[in-house]
Scaffold this motif. Structure first.
Motif, mmCIF file in Angstrom:
data_model
loop_
_atom_site.group_PDB
_atom_site.id
_atom_site.type_symbol
_atom_site.label_atom_id
_atom_site.label_comp_id
_atom_site.label_asym_id
_atom_site.label_seq_id
_atom_site.Cartn_x
_atom_site.Cartn_y
_atom_site.Cartn_z
ATOM 1 N N ASN A 278 51.605 20.587 57.941
ATOM 2 C CA ASN A 278 50.818 21.264 56.897
ATOM 3 C C ASN A 278 49.398 20.735 56.826
ATOM 4 O OD1 ASN A 278 52.546 23.224 55.433
ATOM 5 N ND2 ASN A 278 53.852 21.458 55.212
ATOM 6 N N ILE A 279 49.278 19.394 56.913
ATOM 7 C CA ILE A 279 47.936 18.792 56.838
ATOM 8 C C ILE A 279 47.097 19.271 58.021
ATOM 9 C CG2 ILE A 279 46.648 16.600 57.036
ATOM 10 C CD1 ILE A 279 48.813 15.289 55.352
ATOM 11 N N SER A 280 47.677 19.237 59.218
ATOM 12 C CA SER A 280 46.884 19.615 60.399
ATOM 13 C C SER A 280 46.457 21.076 60.323
ATOM 14 C CB SER A 280 47.672 19.340 61.681
ATOM 15 O OG SER A 280 48.815 20.139 61.719
ATOM 16 N N THR A 281 47.360 21.951 59.877
ATOM 17 C CA THR A 281 46.994 23.370 59.770
ATOM 18 C C THR A 281 45.880 23.556 58.745
ATOM 19 O OG1 THR A 281 49.297 23.843 60.188
ATOM 20 C CG2 THR A 281 47.970 25.681 59.462
ATOM 21 N N TYR A 282 45.999 22.847 57.626
ATOM 22 C CA TYR A 282 44.981 22.955 56.575
ATOM 23 C C TYR A 282 43.628 22.449 57.084
ATOM 24 C CZ TYR A 282 43.216 22.942 51.765
ATOM 25 O OH TYR A 282 42.489 23.194 50.617
ATOM 26 N N LEU A 283 43.673 21.334 57.812
ATOM 27 C CA LEU A 283 42.423 20.772 58.349
ATOM 28 C C LEU A 283 41.811 21.729 59.365
ATOM 29 C CD1 LEU A 283 43.230 16.986 58.804
ATOM 30 C CD2 LEU A 283 41.685 18.011 57.160
ATOM 31 N N VAL A 284 42.664 22.297 60.198
ATOM 32 C CA VAL A 284 42.186 23.245 61.221
ATOM 33 C C VAL A 284 41.476 24.415 60.551
ATOM 34 C CG1 VAL A 284 43.059 25.011 62.802
ATOM 35 C CG2 VAL A 284 43.805 22.669 63.063
ATOM 36 N N LYS A 285 42.104 24.947 59.492
ATOM 37 C CA LYS A 285 41.515 26.096 58.801
ATOM 38 C C LYS A 285 40.226 25.718 58.079
ATOM 39 C CE LYS A 285 45.781 28.664 58.266
ATOM 40 N NZ LYS A 285 46.895 28.959 57.398
ATOM 41 N N THR A 286 40.142 24.459 57.690
ATOM 42 C CA THR A 286 38.941 24.014 56.981
ATOM 43 C C THR A 286 37.781 23.820 57.944
ATOM 44 O OG1 THR A 286 40.339 22.870 55.411
ATOM 45 C CG2 THR A 286 38.045 22.200 55.445
ATOM 46 N N PHE A 287 38.066 23.178 59.057
ATOM 47 C CA PHE A 287 36.957 22.787 59.930
ATOM 48 C C PHE A 287 36.624 23.813 61.012
ATOM 49 C CE2 PHE A 287 38.337 18.778 58.024
ATOM 50 C CZ PHE A 287 37.123 18.408 57.446
ATOM 51 N N SER A 288 37.563 24.661 61.364
ATOM 52 C CA SER A 288 37.235 25.714 62.318
ATOM 53 C C SER A 288 37.195 27.019 61.514
ATOM 54 C CB SER A 288 38.321 25.763 63.398
ATOM 55 O OG SER A 288 38.142 26.873 64.188
ATOM 56 N N LYS A 289 35.983 27.469 61.260
ATOM 57 C CA LYS A 289 35.842 28.555 60.280
ATOM 58 C C LYS A 289 35.981 29.942 60.907
ATOM 59 C CE LYS A 289 33.145 25.854 57.144
ATOM 60 N NZ LYS A 289 32.631 24.649 57.755
ATOM 61 N N VAL A 290 36.594 30.814 60.122
ATOM 62 C CA VAL A 290 36.711 32.225 60.516
ATOM 63 C C VAL A 290 36.170 33.046 59.347
ATOM 64 C CG1 VAL A 290 38.296 34.074 61.155
ATOM 65 C CG2 VAL A 290 38.793 31.750 61.852
ATOM 66 N N GLY A 291 35.278 33.986 59.658
ATOM 67 C CA GLY A 291 34.727 34.829 58.595
ATOM 68 C C GLY A 291 35.804 35.734 58.013
ATOM 69 N N LEU A 292 35.457 36.399 56.919
ATOM 70 C CA LEU A 292 36.417 37.282 56.261
ATOM 71 C C LEU A 292 36.618 38.544 57.113
ATOM 72 C CD1 LEU A 292 37.810 36.852 53.530
ATOM 73 C CD2 LEU A 292 36.096 38.315 52.489
ATOM 74 N N TYR A 293 37.869 38.922 57.293
ATOM 75 C CA TYR A 293 38.186 40.109 58.099
ATOM 76 C C TYR A 293 37.474 41.336 57.527
ATOM 77 C CZ TYR A 293 40.986 43.860 60.147
ATOM 78 O OH TYR A 293 41.389 44.992 60.803
ATOM 79 N N GLU A 294 37.449 41.427 56.194
ATOM 80 C CA GLU A 294 36.851 42.593 55.530
ATOM 81 C C GLU A 294 35.360 42.681 55.847
ATOM 82 O OE1 GLU A 294 39.161 40.673 54.206
ATOM 83 O OE2 GLU A 294 40.689 42.232 54.048
ATOM 84 N N ASN A 295 34.683 41.530 55.971
ATOM 85 C CA ASN A 295 33.243 41.552 56.301
ATOM 86 C C ASN A 295 33.041 42.073 57.721
ATOM 87 O OD1 ASN A 295 32.421 40.664 53.820
ATOM 88 N ND2 ASN A 295 32.511 38.503 54.382
ATOM 89 N N MET A 296 33.954 41.677 58.624
ATOM 90 C CA MET A 296 33.887 42.187 59.995
ATOM 91 C C MET A 296 34.091 43.706 59.991
ATOM 92 S SD MET A 296 36.127 43.065 62.780
ATOM 93 C CE MET A 296 37.716 42.408 62.432
#
Lengths: 466, 510
Positions: free
Chosen positions: B258-276
């Motif tokens: 859980n920690i690694s997934t949370y860190l991954v999502k925090t530090f490797s950013k993905v824009g909002l799908y709706e904005n795309m």
């Protein structure tokens, strides 16, 4: 005497290896969780504001074109990231967080595609509630599994009870000490998290946030008391601490893994709802019937002439189609809501689920937030339609034939966006939150009491001899 | 002598409470999980069969080429019963459009009947094996040395002629003798449930994959046995050993993933799908404006007798004048290549979004090297063909197929053909004036000639249209994805074993 036992137990626990390791893990997870939250919150807000800006731009463009286009075009409302998400995200990204609506109909809800990365398996955010449910529940059991059986093995239990001390005092003293130790670790973790938030976070510590934090601590206390009661129970039903430990681990797995993770199966077996394709088929079948029975000309249109006589028939037919859609989809959506509510009742065996539901309601997130917005949008849709009809009524160039899907036969006048009612998510009132969580809270308190007294009843007859 | 110790430990374990509890836990959890997942697979199969039949029917029942939009429906993986991987997060259905390059598969597998239930997670057989077998490995080996020492039997054993290495190998063999039957029982039980389930049939290749899964589970279990043995050799009492082991267990199984997934999502950013999506909508608007401008550059009345239109340029008309049909062909000749160009332009945004998601995934994979349970999960999803690699291969095959499909339309100049928009023979469309005269003589719709209605015409013969072919990943490819991870777990286990040997040499028996 209670005080002596309590202090002795606390001293023993605090100086133990399990306390040192657990404190280290608690501090690390609180710190990592908070730092990650601060970074992702800033990013989420930035993305959300960009989305909202574009959304407003579109609404303005539609309003500029005509009030009818504004009314019939499908809009989307999306949840704003929560500022108290460091306490709990309330699984907001796994709940429907987008709603489609127009002035005529709140169509459906969905989980935003961008909420989760489909290539990464579902996971929890590292927030306070996660730490309490996973780490602290585990620690509560780890600190309590050998409270009685462990003392029996070391033969100090008989020695202890050879003094003028009642079994009740001993049992309660041990119970209180574990709760105190776990709460001590929680408070240390919370303080570290708050320090990080104060230094690096953009979050303002308003009275609401402070009340949220205090409430979280109170509910954590009740949760820890509940899990510790289970730990104590496992300690008195066995004579050996390693067996107590196995029972504790089995209970923990049932509460944290088995009950929550098998809910979908139970939902589909016990509280079955129709398949969506079946509902759509029925709806489409009736829509075909409506179209077949529609008078000739019901599909005729002339975008250049508002008063094209067949537009009235077309509007009526489209309204019938909308009512048909509403009939099926509203009933289906209500069955979806009922399915979740029933499944949740099934999971109440697990204090972990209970605690999650309590904090979710208290922090105004998750299902409560979804339901509030879903109902709120239905109220707003009526206001919006009322506004549009009033606006249209004032235009004598409009035939006033309301067509829920098209702008062929209503006003072509533009509308000033500042006059149009806008849907805004309302803060859920404190009383409303308490009312929603009260049932869960009562169950958890009763649960704690029953397990504690069950443990005590067994302990009264416990053979203390080694 | 080692065999005697192993046999003694095995028999002692067999009558111990921990074995009974472990066995009961497996007896409850394994069948339950497998039944749940068999049920889930049967549902997916039902949805697949319905969707496939629907897609084939719709494809065949087309009268104009503008309506030819093949739909690819991906069959569910039978091995997802063992490990779901990402199959619950992604769809199974892709429609090939000219105006859009497919980013994700759509469909019911990605959207449950009730999205509200997404707030509950689900577990599969591999998750249960990961949790239970690691816990059992720790529970049976945490007191491998300390228990004998606490009971005072350790000194007694070494008063005989037995070497420390024989003792150690005997002890470890005893644990394996206890745990392998449990692991084997879990696999046999689940295989029996699958064999007796309706609609589930595994091929010989699938059974080979199940055997490989068993092997991976064995290595995973060994990792925890050696980890726990090492800890036991380092501490003096059982309680300290179990506490350390349990903390490691909760860290590896519940916290780190859980920690690694949370860190991954925090530090490797993905824009909002709706904005795309908004950015793509802007390109769609640009495309529409260009088409409107093109239409407006001609002064022609586009009255149609019978018109059906839809998404991605679907346009089917009959009973029009020759002038109108010629004009519509002109529009399609302009519009469809432009639509394809805009699909490429939109792909730039989609690709960026996809790359960002993949970056997150890659980072998550790197983090997985620090968690045996994550590694085991990755190996299993790769063997069960439910991992990201398999999905991406499918999607890139689909995108390649779209290219071939579009090229077929371009090469055959389909957009310029009347058949693209009408099933009616081009020579049968009367000039406008003649059509107007015909109209004047018609009193009601029944008087119109049947050739003015599209259902008068047969469906198109689409045997020339390119067909999508599924590419199966070969066993060697799957193994190559897993072999390094498996080897890593083996090496770490060997290191722990070696450290245990070193540590036990100096172990104080008193």
């Amino acid at each position: 005497m209670l005080k002596t036992i309590f202090i002795r137990e606390i001293q023993q626990n605090v100086s133990s290896l399990r306390f040192q390791i657990s404190l280290f893990i608690v501090i690390i997870t609180f710190a990592i969780g908070t730092v990650s939250y601060i970074i992702s919150y800033k990013d989420n807000i930035k993305n959300f504001e960009k989305y909202e800006k574009e959304n407003i731009k579109r609404i303005r463009e539609d309003a500029k074109e005509s009030a009818s286009i504004l009314a019939v075009n499908n809009r989307m409302f999306m949840h704003r990231p929560k500022s108290n998400g460091f306490i709990s995200d309330c699984k907001d990204k796994y709940f429907p967080n987008q709603y489609n609506y127009s002035a005529y109909y709140v169509r459906d809800f969905q989980i935003g595609k961008g909420s989760v990365n489909p290539f990464i398996k579902d996971s929890n955010e590292i927030n306070w509630v996660f730490i309490v449910t996973v780490i602290l529940s585990f620690l509560s059991l780890l600190f309590s599994f050998d409270l009685i059986s462990g003392e029996k093995e070391t033969r100090t239990l008989a020695l202890c009870l050879s003094n003028s001390i009642s079994r009740g005092t001993l049992f309660f003293g041990k119970y209180l000490s574990v709760i105190t130790v776990i709460m001590l670790e929680t408070i240390i973790g919370v303080i570290i998290s708050l320090i990080i938030l104060l230094i690096f976070g953009d979050i303002q510590f308003t009275n609401i946030i402070i009340i949220d934090i205090l409430g979280f601590l109170v509910f954590t206390l009740i949760f820890v008391a509940c899990v510790t009661a289970f730990g104590l129970l496992t300690s008195v039903i066995t004579k050996k601490s390693n067996i107590s430990l196995l029972y504790s681990l089995a209970i923990w797995l049932i509460f944290i893994v088995i009950i929550p993770n098998t809910s979908i199966f139970w939902a589909n077996k016990l509280f079955k709802i129709e398949h969506v394709e079946a509902v759509i088929n029925k709806k489409d079948k009736e829509a075909d019937e409506i179209n077949r029975n529609a008078p000739e000309g019901s599909w005729s249109s002339n975008s250049g002439n508002l008063f094209h006589p067949e537009h009235e028939l077309r509007a009526k037919n489209q309204t019938n189609l909308l009512n048909n859609e509403k009939k099926y989809m509203d009933a289906y959506n209500n069955s979806r809501l009922r399915q979740l509510e029933s499944t949740r009742l099934f999971t109440l065996f697990s204090p972990v689920c209970l605690f999650n539901y309590i904090t979710e309601a208290y922090l105004g997130g998750g299902y409560l937030r979804f339901k509030k917005n879903w109902n709120g949008l239905h109220v707003y849709q009526k206001q919006f339609l009322g506004f549009f009809k009033n606006f249209d009524a004032k235009d004598n160039k409009s035939p006033h034939w309301y067509n829920p899907y098209e702008n062929y036969s209503t006003t072509r006048k533009f509308v000033d966006i500042s006059e149009v009612p806008v849907y805004k998510e309302k803060q859920i009132l404190f009383g409303e939150r308490l009312q929603y969580l009260s049932n869960y809270l009562i169950i958890m308190i009763i649960y704690t009491g029953v397990i504690f007294f069950l443990g005590f009843a067994v302990f009264v007859k416990y053979d203390v001899r080694g | 002598m080692a065999w005697l110790i192993a046999k003694k430990d095995f028999l002692l374990n067999l009558i111990s409470t921990r074995f009974i509890i472990a066995f009961l836990l497996c007896l409850f959890l394994i069948p339950f999980t497998v039944i749940v997942n068999v049920n889930d697979y049967q549902n997916r199969l039902r949805v697949y069969q319905v969707e496939k039949a629907k897609a084939e029917k719709e494809f065949k029942q087309t009268r104009v080429y503008s309506g030819v939009r093949p739909e690819i429906v991906k069959p569910p993986q039978a091995l997802s019963i063992f490990c779901k991987g990402i199959s619950n997060n992604v769809g199974n259905r892709v429609t090939i459009y000219l105006g859009k390059i497919p980013l994700f598969a759509q469909g019911k597998t990605a959207e449950r009947d009730n999205p509200l239930l997404n707030s509950f997670f689900s577990i599969d057989f591999i998750n249960v094996i990961a949790i239970i077998m690691s816990l059992l490995a720790l529970v049976f080996s945490y007191d491998i040395f300390s228990k004998e020492k606490e009971n005072g039997t350790l000194k007694l054993i070494f008063s005989n002629r037995i070497s420390r290495s024989s003792f150690l190998s005997g002890k470890i063999a005893g644990i394996y003798l206890t745990l392998i039957p449990i692991l084997l029982f879990n696999f046999i039980l689940s295989c029996l449930i699958i064999i007796f389930s309706q609609d589930v049939s595994l091929t010989a290749n699938d059974w080979l994959h199940v055997a490989l899964l068993f092997f991976a589970s064995f290595i995973y279990m060994s990792f925890f046995i050696f980890l726990s043995t090492f800890i036991s050799s380092k501490v003096k009492c059982s309680i300290t050993s179990i506490i350390i082991n349990l903390f490691l267990w909760i860290w590896f199984l519940f916290l780190f993933p859980n920690i690694s997934t949370y860190l991954v999502k925090t530090f490797s950013k993905v824009g909002l799908y709706e904005n795309m999506k908004y950015a793509m909508d802007q390109l769609d608007n640009e495309f529409s404006d260009k088409c409107v401008n093109f239409n407006n550059s001609f002064d022609i009345d586009r009255d149609h007798f019978n018109l059906n239109g839809g998404y991605d340029g679907y346009f089917e008309t009959t009973g029009d004048s020759r002038e109108v049909i010629d004009f519509e062909i002109k529009i399609k000749t302009f519009k469809e290549p432009l639509r394809i160009d805009y699909a490429d332009k939109k792909w730039v945004y989609q690709k960026k979004y996809l790359d960002d998601l993949m970056k997150q995934k890659k980072l998550a994979k790197s983090f997985a090297w620090f968690s045996p349970s994550d590694l085991f999960e990755n190996i299993s999803s790769s063997l069960c063909q439910t991992n990201t690699q398999e999905y991406n291969d499918f999607m890139s095959n689909v995108r390649d197929y779209r290219k071939t499909f579009v090229q077929y339309f371009v090469d055959n100049k389909m957009f310029e053909l009347p058949e693209y928009i009408t099933p009616q023979d081009i020579n049968t469309f009367p000039p406008k004036k003649k059509l107007e005269k015909m109209w004047n003589s018609i009193k009601c719709i029944e008087d119109c000639p049947p050739s003015w209605f599209s259902n008068y015409y047969p469906y198109l013969d689409l045997s020339d249209i390119p067909v999508f072919k599924f590419h199966q990943t070969s066993l060697i490819q799957e193994l190559s994805q897993s072999i390094i991870k498996l080897s890593f777990l083996v090496i770490i286990s060997i290191i722990f074993f070696y450290l245990t040997v070193l540590s036990f040499r100096k172990y104080d028996l008193r």
